[in-house]
Design a protein around this motif. Sequence first.
Motif, PDB file in Angstrom:
ATOM      1  N   SER A  93      20.684  -2.530 118.372  1.00 46.41           N
ATOM      2  CA  SER A  93      20.968  -3.881 117.438  1.00 46.41           C
ATOM      3  C   SER A  93      20.727  -5.022 118.580  1.00 46.41           C
ATOM      4  N   SER A 148      23.586 -10.236 116.424  1.00 43.37           N
ATOM      5  CA  SER A 148      24.396  -9.929 115.044  1.00 43.37           C
ATOM      6  C   SER A 148      25.542 -10.435 115.070  1.00 43.37           C
ATOM      7  N   ALA A 183      22.736  -6.989 112.340  1.00 46.69           N
ATOM      8  CA  ALA A 183      24.107  -6.602 111.895  1.00 46.69           C
ATOM      9  C   ALA A 183      24.066  -5.446 110.794  1.00 46.69           C
ATOM     10  N   THR A 184      22.868  -5.584 110.029  1.00 47.75           N
ATOM     11  CA  THR A 184      22.993  -4.486 109.080  1.00 47.75           C
ATOM     12  C   THR A 184      22.789  -3.082 109.843  1.00 47.75           C
ATOM     13  N   ALA A 217      24.121  -2.413 112.617  1.00 48.90           N
ATOM     14  CA  ALA A 217      25.340  -1.967 113.137  1.00 48.90           C
ATOM     15  C   ALA A 217      26.173  -1.449 111.969  1.00 48.90           C
ATOM     16  N   HIS A 218      25.949  -1.968 110.930  1.00 50.11           N
ATOM     17  CA  HIS A 218      26.742  -1.358 109.649  1.00 50.11           C
ATOM     18  C   HIS A 218      26.135  -0.119 109.089  1.00 50.11           C
ATOM     19  N   THR A 220      25.002   2.113 111.256  1.00 50.65           N
ATOM     20  CA  THR A 220      25.522   2.906 112.283  1.00 50.65           C
ATOM     21  C   THR A 220      26.777   3.256 112.154  1.00 50.65           C
ATOM     22  N   ARG A 221      27.688   2.313 111.860  1.00 49.46           N
ATOM     23  CA  ARG A 221      29.001   2.848 111.685  1.00 49.46           C
ATOM     24  C   ARG A 221      29.264   3.641 110.354  1.00 49.46           C
ATOM     25  N   SER A 222      28.481   3.584 109.275  1.00 51.93           N
ATOM     26  CA  SER A 222      28.691   4.387 108.171  1.00 51.93           C
ATOM     27  C   SER A 222      27.999   5.800 108.346  1.00 51.93           C
ATOM     28  N   SER A 239      30.061  -0.315 118.387  1.00 53.15           N
ATOM     29  CA  SER A 239      29.084  -1.323 118.443  1.00 53.15           C
ATOM     30  C   SER A 239      29.287  -1.848 119.950  1.00 53.15           C
TER      31      SER A 239
END
Length: 264
Positions: free
Chosen positions: A151, A155, A170-171, A173-174, A176-178, A255
């Motif tokens: 990333s 972000s 930023a997307t 990272a999101h 990734t978490r999901s 992150s």
Amino acid sequence: MIGTSMTKGPWLDLTGRISAVTGAASGIGRAAALALAEVGATVIVLDRDVVGAHRVADAITAAGGIAAFGQLDVTSEEEWVETGLWIGKTWGNLDILVNSAGIVFSDRVGDEDIEPYRKTFAVNVDGTLLGMRMALGFMRAAGKGAIINISSAASFTGSSIMASYGASKATVAHLTRSAALETARCGHDIRINSIHPGLIQTAMADDFYGIYERVGPPEAVEAVMTTGRAGRPEEVADLIVFLSSDRASFISGASIAIDRAKSA
């Protein structure tokens, strides 16, 4: 017990692991490919620049490592499918994926031209998502694996001149978490993390210098964008190797900023 570790042997040893790195012809991707090979991983060097990918693979084999290269446009779903089939036929598994391919443009939310947004998200977001989808096919079957998505520290904050770039990262990272939460809840030992570099000495840094040209020469840009200096690709690669290894066995969905406290 003091000094006891669940991980035996050398501090980092990825011998026998099959890894793939996108955007590996240059920059952070190249550094990651070389670093993974140095600790024993077989490295599949992937890039749209096939000549550059070949060059990196040759450097790895010349140093005694194991590498192969392939041409890949990360925005192409068809090419990702073909890459997955090639990996399955040749190696039978994929233990590590580093999604490093990226692109940056200067744009603003109010711009009439939406093409920079589309191109940025195609590479940075679609490329990362398609890569994870391909890798997870192997990793779910094996019950384990590691994915590192590159990333950016961009972000963490808004930008009046790089809106799509920061939003795309930023997307990443999101997503990734999901994905990390999804795999953990399914009981798989698949660790998925994003790392967020600040200004790093790569070809992309030249793009940043151009975007921030109103600030002044590169040293003036670095004064604004760093806490004293730009980072080296090898410093980012060290973190990638760690997150690829069993030493990072309890790290997933993170992150991680790597910007010498610039975003602190």
